[in-house]
Design a protein around this motif. Structure first.
Motif, PDB file in Angstrom:
ATOM      1  N   GLN A 163       0.742  -1.352  -0.087  1.00  0.00           N
ATOM      2  CA  GLN A 163       0.185   0.188   0.026  1.00  0.00           C
ATOM      3  C   GLN A 163       0.919   1.141  -0.090  1.00  0.00           C
ATOM      4  N   ALA A 164       2.015   1.317   0.819  1.00  0.00           N
ATOM      5  CA  ALA A 164       2.804   2.308   0.662  1.00  0.00           C
ATOM      6  C   ALA A 164       3.450   2.641  -0.547  1.00  0.00           C
ATOM      7  N   PHE A 165       3.813   1.411  -1.269  1.00  0.00           N
ATOM      8  CA  PHE A 165       4.576   1.817  -2.547  1.00  0.00           C
ATOM      9  C   PHE A 165       3.469   2.247  -3.737  1.00  0.00           C
ATOM     10  N   VAL A 166       2.352   1.470  -3.785  1.00  0.00           N
ATOM     11  CA  VAL A 166       1.416   1.607  -4.901  1.00  0.00           C
ATOM     12  C   VAL A 166       0.379   2.766  -4.358  1.00  0.00           C
ATOM     13  N   GLY A 167      -0.113   3.024  -3.272  1.00  0.00           N
ATOM     14  CA  GLY A 167      -0.980   4.056  -2.816  1.00  0.00           C
ATOM     15  C   GLY A 167      -2.136   3.213  -2.369  1.00  0.00           C
ATOM     16  N   SER A 168      -3.033   3.781  -1.429  1.00  0.00           N
ATOM     17  CA  SER A 168      -4.362   2.937  -1.117  1.00  0.00           C
ATOM     18  C   SER A 168      -5.323   3.306  -1.994  1.00  0.00           C
ATOM     19  N   THR A 169      -5.327   4.339  -2.720  1.00  0.00           N
ATOM     20  CA  THR A 169      -6.375   4.693  -3.761  1.00  0.00           C
ATOM     21  C   THR A 169      -5.639   4.754  -5.069  1.00  0.00           C
ATOM     22  N   ILE A 170      -6.053   3.574  -5.805  1.00  0.00           N
ATOM     23  CA  ILE A 170      -5.549   3.486  -7.038  1.00  0.00           C
ATOM     24  C   ILE A 170      -6.726   3.169  -8.130  1.00  0.00           C
ATOM     25  N   ARG A 171      -6.580   3.360  -9.253  1.00  0.00           N
ATOM     26  CA  ARG A 171      -7.498   2.967 -10.387  1.00  0.00           C
ATOM     27  C   ARG A 171      -7.612   1.598 -10.617  1.00  0.00           C
ATOM     28  N   LYS A 172      -8.527   1.137 -11.193  1.00  0.00           N
ATOM     29  CA  LYS A 172      -8.622  -0.529 -11.258  1.00  0.00           C
ATOM     30  C   LYS A 172      -7.584  -1.057 -12.329  1.00  0.00           C
ATOM     31  N   SER A 173      -6.969  -0.241 -13.243  1.00  0.00           N
ATOM     32  CA  SER A 173      -6.237  -0.500 -14.308  1.00  0.00           C
ATOM     33  C   SER A 173      -4.936  -0.720 -13.458  1.00  0.00           C
ATOM     34  N   LYS A 174      -4.645  -0.273 -12.412  1.00  0.00           N
ATOM     35  CA  LYS A 174      -3.352  -0.332 -11.754  1.00  0.00           C
ATOM     36  C   LYS A 174      -3.253  -1.613 -10.742  1.00  0.00           C
ATOM     37  N   PHE A 175      -4.365  -2.209 -10.640  1.00  0.00           N
ATOM     38  CA  PHE A 175      -4.414  -3.416  -9.706  1.00  0.00           C
ATOM     39  C   PHE A 175      -3.368  -4.517 -10.009  1.00  0.00           C
ATOM     40  N   PRO A 176      -2.972  -4.837 -11.369  1.00  0.00           N
ATOM     41  CA  PRO A 176      -1.877  -5.790 -11.709  1.00  0.00           C
ATOM     42  C   PRO A 176      -0.732  -5.211 -11.121  1.00  0.00           C
ATOM     43  N   ASP A 177      -0.278  -3.856 -11.086  1.00  0.00           N
ATOM     44  CA  ASP A 177       0.910  -3.435 -10.569  1.00  0.00           C
ATOM     45  C   ASP A 177       0.908  -3.627  -9.212  1.00  0.00           C
ATOM     46  N   ARG A 178       0.041  -3.566  -8.438  1.00  0.00           N
ATOM     47  CA  ARG A 178      -0.018  -4.035  -6.923  1.00  0.00           C
ATOM     48  C   ARG A 178       0.109  -5.513  -6.759  1.00  0.00           C
ATOM     49  N   ARG A 179      -0.471  -6.321  -7.654  1.00  0.00           N
ATOM     50  CA  ARG A 179      -0.319  -7.771  -7.610  1.00  0.00           C
ATOM     51  C   ARG A 179       1.169  -8.114  -7.961  1.00  0.00           C
ATOM     52  N   ALA A 180       1.790  -7.429  -8.988  1.00  0.00           N
ATOM     53  CA  ALA A 180       2.962  -7.743  -9.302  1.00  0.00           C
ATOM     54  C   ALA A 180       4.084  -7.370  -8.024  1.00  0.00           C
ATOM     55  N   LEU A 181       3.754  -6.225  -7.659  1.00  0.00           N
ATOM     56  CA  LEU A 181       4.749  -5.946  -6.411  1.00  0.00           C
ATOM     57  C   LEU A 181       4.693  -6.878  -5.248  1.00  0.00           C
ATOM     58  N   ALA A 182       3.457  -7.173  -5.064  1.00  0.00           N
ATOM     59  CA  ALA A 182       3.403  -8.099  -3.895  1.00  0.00           C
ATOM     60  C   ALA A 182       4.008  -9.623  -4.269  1.00  0.00           C
ATOM     61  N   GLY A 183       3.730  -9.910  -5.651  1.00  0.00           N
ATOM     62  CA  GLY A 183       4.322 -11.041  -5.993  1.00  0.00           C
ATOM     63  C   GLY A 183       5.801 -11.263  -5.845  1.00  0.00           C
ATOM     64  N   TRP A 184       6.600  -9.903  -6.350  1.00  0.00           N
ATOM     65  CA  TRP A 184       8.020  -9.659  -6.269  1.00  0.00           C
ATOM     66  C   TRP A 184       8.391  -9.755  -4.989  1.00  0.00           C
ATOM     67  N   LEU A 185       7.794  -9.009  -4.000  1.00  0.00           N
ATOM     68  CA  LEU A 185       8.256  -9.247  -2.489  1.00  0.00           C
ATOM     69  C   LEU A 185       8.011 -10.644  -1.948  1.00  0.00           C
TER      70      LEU A 185
END
Length: 403
Positions: free
Chosen positions: A242-264
């Motif tokens: 949440q700190a890296f991506v932000g708690s408020t993001i548009r729906k098209s950015k959810f893959p970015d959040r999932r990719a970051l969580a997968g990387w970690l």
């Protein structure tokens, strides 16, 4: 006529104003407008408690994000904090992969005298494959039902599994009690450090009493403490993403959040596999000593010291509370079951269940078959375990771009 025209104009202006305003509260999943998705707008507060969307270059928007993090409301994790998160996985992954399924059954099997001679003798397996007496005694010691409980008999492996299940049952009400504190309290770091320390402490005295009845206490306590600590560790993952991506993001950015969580997660798992490989190698080395029980006790002490190093992450990491205005006592009792309201989260639980089943049942059962039925040499068993643990060090970082 003019009066009606002025009323119509006023209504049109109000509609245009509503169209250009979006609700505030960036921490509560506020939808993002199309102008925001373009990455060229500025968000300013209006007197009515709304946000007005104005056009602004993307570079300025990035500067605003930096200014937002600088306010302390949602600070980006530093490289050191991310490395500490990996350190915890390095120190704790061995609990469920080596300590409980391998070390404790071996310890329990050393309490009893050698099992009775099997019908085929010590020189052959049940399939007629030639084998050594030492290897067959090791296999029979793990699988022979030598532990008597009233009218029932259990092998060291079965006894460990029952104790493991008792630890999970013990952890369930604890997680239900602290789930509100993890989300809305101020003691997340204290809970994580205490749980990690409890698991480490119970690894130390396992050899003081050479009796089987104390092992369920040790195993259940370690499993329960590890489960609570992993829950705190996983929550910290969500906060970092949440700190890296932000708690408020548009729906098209959810893959970015999932990719970051997968990387970690992938790199943390790779670090955990490295720690498990070290303990598995140490266990194999200590099995070669004459006094196996004391030698394996040394492995348990060493494992406890490694686990205790995981408290560094809990004490040093920045783990803010999500909502300090809501006291933990106000959280409903069904809070810990709220994950089932989200299909993706429930699906992740199913994936973890089947992955754990494949690890602890299929792979461990295959190793036992190779050891006791096909008489694979112990050193080859070690190489198999090391392949199992070291292969993710290479494969997981390689598959990360595919996520």
């Amino acid at each position: 006529m003019r009066k009606s025209e002025s009323v119509s104009t006023t209504e049109e202006e109000e509609e245009e104003e509503k169209a250009t305003l979006t609700p505030t509260s960036p921490f509560q999943g506020t939808p993002v407008s199309e102008a925001e998705e373009a990455g060229k707008e500025e968000i300013v507060s209006s007197p009515g408690g709304h946000r007005a969307v104005l056009m602004k270059p993307r570079r300025d928007r990035e500067e605003e994000y930096e200014a937002f993090y600088a306010t302390g409301l949602q600070e980006k994790p530093s490289k050191g904090e991310v490395l500490l998160w990996f350190l915890y996985e390095l120190c704790s992954y061995l609990v469920h992969t080596v300590l409980i399924p391998i070390l404790f059954p071996l310890l329990i099997s050393q309490i009893f005298s050698p099992p009775p001679v099997p019908p085929q003798g010590w020189e052959k397996t049940s399939k007629g494959v030639a084998c050594t007496q030492m290897q067959m005694q090791l296999f029979e010691g793990l699988t022979y039902p030598s532990i008597k409980v009233r009218s029932s008999s259990f092998s060291p492996l079965e006894f460990t599994s029952i104790s493991w299940a008792a630890g999970l049952i013990l952890a369930a009400p604890i997680l239900g009690a602290i789930s509100g504190c993890l989300d809305d309290g101020n003691n997340q770091q204290l809970i994580a450090a205490a749980a990690t320390a409890v698991g480490a402490v119970f690894c130390l005295p396992v050899g003081f009493f050479k009796t089987t009845w104390v092992f369920p206490v040790y195993i259940a306590a370690i499993v329960a403490a590890s489960t609570v600590a992993v829950a705190c560790h996983t929550r910290h993952l969500g906060l970092m993403v949440q700190a890296f991506v932000g708690s408020t993001i548009r729906k098209s950015k959810f893959p970015d959040r999932r990719a970051l969580a997968g990387w970690l997660t992938l790199y943390a798992t790779a670090a955990g596999c490295f720690g498990s490989a070290i303990i598995a190698t140490f266990t194999y080395h200590m099995l070669g000593h004459t006094e196996r029980f004391l030698s394996l006790w040394v492995v348990s002490i060493f494992s406890g010291l490694i686990i205790s190093a995981g408290t560094i992450h809990s004490l040093a990491a920045n783990i803010p509370a999500a909502n300090t205005d809501s006291p933990p006592s106000s959280i409903p009792k069904s809070h810990f079951t709220s994950i089932f309201r989200y299909p993706h989260a429930a699906g992740s639980l199913a994936a973890v269940f089947f992955a754990s089943f494949a690890t602890m049942c299929i792979f461990t059962g295959g190793v036992l078959h190779l050891l006791g039925q096909l008489c694979l040499k112990p050193v080859n068993i070690l190489y198999l375990w090391l392949t199992y643990f070291i292969f993710p060090l290479i494969s997981l970082p390689l598959v990360q771009p595919l996520q």
